[in-house]
Design a protein around this motif. Structure first.
Motif, PDB file in Angstrom:
ATOM      1  N   UNK A   1       0.792  -1.061  -0.072  1.00  0.00           N
ATOM      2  CA  UNK A   1       0.108   0.065   0.139  1.00  0.00           C
ATOM      3  C   UNK A   1       0.969   1.352   0.142  1.00  0.00           C
ATOM      4  N   UNK A   2       0.659   2.443   0.148  1.00  0.00           N
ATOM      5  CA  UNK A   2       1.082   3.356  -0.466  1.00  0.00           C
ATOM      6  C   UNK A   2       1.177   3.680  -1.138  1.00  0.00           C
ATOM      7  N   UNK A   3       2.980   4.317  -0.948  1.00  0.00           N
ATOM      8  CA  UNK A   3       4.050   4.421  -2.340  1.00  0.00           C
ATOM      9  C   UNK A   3       4.578   3.801  -2.688  1.00  0.00           C
ATOM     10  N   UNK A   4       4.661   2.942  -3.773  1.00  0.00           N
ATOM     11  CA  UNK A   4       5.114   2.651  -4.221  1.00  0.00           C
ATOM     12  C   UNK A   4       6.538   2.822  -5.684  1.00  0.00           C
ATOM     13  N   UNK A   5       7.941   1.954  -4.667  1.00  0.00           N
ATOM     14  CA  UNK A   5       9.002   2.160  -5.738  1.00  0.00           C
ATOM     15  C   UNK A   5       9.107   1.162  -6.186  1.00  0.00           C
TER      16      UNK A   5
ATOM     17  N   UNK B   1      -1.484   4.275  -4.106  1.00  0.00           N
ATOM     18  CA  UNK B   1      -1.380   5.544  -4.488  1.00  0.00           C
ATOM     19  C   UNK B   1      -0.356   6.226  -5.000  1.00  0.00           C
ATOM     20  N   UNK B   2       0.908   5.707  -5.140  1.00  0.00           N
ATOM     21  CA  UNK B   2       1.524   7.028  -5.719  1.00  0.00           C
ATOM     22  C   UNK B   2       3.105   5.991  -6.347  1.00  0.00           C
ATOM     23  N   UNK B   3       3.767   6.521  -7.015  1.00  0.00           N
ATOM     24  CA  UNK B   3       4.856   4.865  -7.699  1.00  0.00           C
ATOM     25  C   UNK B   3       5.719   6.535  -8.470  1.00  0.00           C
ATOM     26  N   UNK B   4       7.571   5.794  -7.523  1.00  0.00           N
ATOM     27  CA  UNK B   4       8.079   6.187  -8.182  1.00  0.00           C
ATOM     28  C   UNK B   4       9.413   4.985  -8.813  1.00  0.00           C
ATOM     29  N   UNK B   5      10.381   4.984  -9.339  1.00  0.00           N
ATOM     30  CA  UNK B   5      11.400   4.793 -10.569  1.00  0.00           C
ATOM     31  C   UNK B   5      12.113   5.046  -9.410  1.00  0.00           C
ATOM     32  N   UNK B   6      12.900   4.161  -9.861  1.00  0.00           N
ATOM     33  CA  UNK B   6      15.115   3.978  -9.524  1.00  0.00           C
ATOM     34  C   UNK B   6      15.239   3.300 -10.244  1.00  0.00           C
TER      35      UNK B   6
ATOM     36  N   UNK C   1       0.850   7.888 -13.588  1.00  0.00           N
ATOM     37  CA  UNK C   1       1.239   6.449 -14.686  1.00  0.00           C
ATOM     38  C   UNK C   1       0.878   5.496 -13.428  1.00  0.00           C
ATOM     39  N   UNK C   2       0.054   3.880 -14.657  1.00  0.00           N
ATOM     40  CA  UNK C   2      -0.178   3.031 -13.873  1.00  0.00           C
ATOM     41  C   UNK C   2      -1.178   3.809 -12.917  1.00  0.00           C
ATOM     42  N   UNK C   3      -2.049   4.954 -13.364  1.00  0.00           N
ATOM     43  CA  UNK C   3      -2.913   4.898 -12.737  1.00  0.00           C
ATOM     44  C   UNK C   3      -2.870   5.505 -11.043  1.00  0.00           C
ATOM     45  N   UNK C   4      -2.010   5.686 -11.056  1.00  0.00           N
ATOM     46  CA  UNK C   4      -1.264   6.167  -9.521  1.00  0.00           C
ATOM     47  C   UNK C   4      -0.434   7.574  -9.788  1.00  0.00           C
ATOM     48  N   UNK C   5      -0.436   8.096  -8.849  1.00  0.00           N
ATOM     49  CA  UNK C   5       0.709   9.639  -8.711  1.00  0.00           C
ATOM     50  C   UNK C   5       1.998   9.554  -8.991  1.00  0.00           C
ATOM     51  N   UNK C   6       2.130  10.237 -10.285  1.00  0.00           N
ATOM     52  CA  UNK C   6       3.610   9.994  -9.971  1.00  0.00           C
ATOM     53  C   UNK C   6       4.822  10.480  -9.295  1.00  0.00           C
ATOM     54  N   UNK C   7       5.583  10.109  -8.489  1.00  0.00           N
ATOM     55  CA  UNK C   7       6.103  10.983  -7.101  1.00  0.00           C
ATOM     56  C   UNK C   7       7.849  10.563  -8.087  1.00  0.00           C
ATOM     57  N   UNK C   8       8.732  10.471  -7.714  1.00  0.00           N
ATOM     58  CA  UNK C   8       9.352  10.533  -8.070  1.00  0.00           C
ATOM     59  C   UNK C   8      10.203  10.144  -9.485  1.00  0.00           C
ATOM     60  N   UNK C   9      11.465   9.983 -10.203  1.00  0.00           N
ATOM     61  CA  UNK C   9      11.452   9.504 -11.463  1.00  0.00           C
ATOM     62  C   UNK C   9      13.378  10.030 -11.352  1.00  0.00           C
ATOM     63  N   UNK C  10      14.131   9.233 -10.219  1.00  0.00           N
ATOM     64  CA  UNK C  10      15.494   8.837 -10.285  1.00  0.00           C
ATOM     65  C   UNK C  10      16.167   7.947 -11.317  1.00  0.00           C
ATOM     66  N   UNK C  11      17.713   8.408 -12.398  1.00  0.00           N
ATOM     67  CA  UNK C  11      17.953   7.559 -12.714  1.00  0.00           C
ATOM     68  C   UNK C  11      19.465   7.373 -12.178  1.00  0.00           C
ATOM     69  N   UNK C  12      19.813   6.954 -11.461  1.00  0.00           N
ATOM     70  CA  UNK C  12      21.698   6.346 -11.568  1.00  0.00           C
ATOM     71  C   UNK C  12      22.749   6.578 -12.624  1.00  0.00           C
ATOM     72  N   UNK C  13      23.383   6.348 -13.065  1.00  0.00           N
ATOM     73  CA  UNK C  13      24.031   6.342 -14.174  1.00  0.00           C
ATOM     74  C   UNK C  13      24.365   5.541 -15.425  1.00  0.00           C
ATOM     75  N   UNK C  14      22.730   6.017 -15.832  1.00  0.00           N
ATOM     76  CA  UNK C  14      21.966   5.848 -17.338  1.00  0.00           C
ATOM     77  C   UNK C  14      23.045   6.586 -18.657  1.00  0.00           C
ATOM     78  N   UNK C  15      22.592   6.357 -19.658  1.00  0.00           N
ATOM     79  CA  UNK C  15      23.269   6.136 -20.817  1.00  0.00           C
ATOM     80  C   UNK C  15      22.710   7.319 -21.290  1.00  0.00           C
ATOM     81  N   UNK C  16      21.416   8.169 -21.536  1.00  0.00           N
ATOM     82  CA  UNK C  16      20.314   8.735 -21.783  1.00  0.00           C
ATOM     83  C   UNK C  16      20.501   9.194 -23.211  1.00  0.00           C
TER      84      UNK C  16
END
Length: 255
Positions: A50-54, A124-129, A152-167
């Protein structure tokens, strides 16, 4: 989920994205099967999600255990940073299968997330790392799962974080300059993922992801966006590609 032909243009990448959106929508709305403790991350067995999905996304040739430290930190300190109750989900769907391209891996991730969200309505919220290639998977999945209202996926969009990603790929920014004659070897070593990272073809996917509103608009919906990069010493994903900058601020190399 094959890649568009070299002469297909951006429209085929966007058509593929729309196809993946339909598949994810079906996963979000399919009849739910009964959940069990095995559906939950090990940190949450015995309790409900429940709550914030990371969502944690590993990189090339990685596993779901690669971001264990991040998982433990979110679970132990998330509330102190205003995240509320956090549920950590370490993606497993791309483990052992990271060479068939960013779109294929991102699509698999989107289905995995959609199914998880559908099975756990208390979220209720989703974040990506996303780490390394996982950051590109996460960007693609966010585009697949986004809706016009910014969710995003029906959830509030929280944080979007990338580490060392070749954007911005590795054609120019890698451990050493690679002559263009060697670029085709990327496919031989890394499959479609190598083709994506070295920006092969007339309309490379990473170029489309960096310029198309289909991919940029979903990112704007997140409350917080962070791209972390190593200043030096990263032989695989140097600063320029991970931070969208030619050189660090104040280095005299531009930015």
């Amino acid at each position: 989920m094959g890649a568009p032909a070299d002469d297909a243009g951006e429209s085929e990448w966007i058509s593929l994205l729309k196809q993946h959106r339909q598949e994810a929508h079906e996963a979000l709305t399919a009849p739910a099967r009964p959940s069990s403790a095995r559906d939950l991350p090990s940190e949450h067995r015995g309790g409900s999600a429940s709550g914030h999905l990371v969502v944690l996304c590993h990189g090339l040739e990685g596993t779901s255990n690669d971001l264990d430290y991040v998982s433990r930190t979110v679970l132990s300190k998330g509330e102190a940073y205003g995240m509320g109750k956090a549920t950590v989900f370490a993606s497993r769907v791309n483990t052992g299968n990271t060479k068939d391209g960013v779109a294929a891996g991102g699509a698999r991730l989107s289905i995995e997330v959609a199914e998880y969200v559908h099975q756990h309505p208390g979220l209720d919220t989703i974040s990506f790392v996303g780490h390394s290639l996982g950051g590109l998977y996460a960007r693609y999945a966010a585009a697949v799962l986004s809706s016009p209202d910014g969710r995003v996926a029906g959830l509030k969009a929280g944080a979007f974080v990338t580490t060392c990603s070749p954007h911005i790929g590795l054609r120019r920014y890698t451990i050493a300059f690679a002559p263009s004659a060697l670029h085709p070897m990327a496919w031989a070593v890394l499959g479609q993922t190598g083709t994506d990272l070295f920006l092969r073809g007339r309309d490379p996917l990473l170029l489309v992801m960096a310029t198309s509103t289909h991919f940029l608009a979903p990112l704007r919906g997140f409350e917080r966006r962070r791209a972390y990069a190593n200043l030096q010493g990263d032989a695989l994903v140097p600063f320029a590609s991970a931070a969208f900058m030619v050189a660090p601020p104040g280095s005299g190399g531009g930015g």
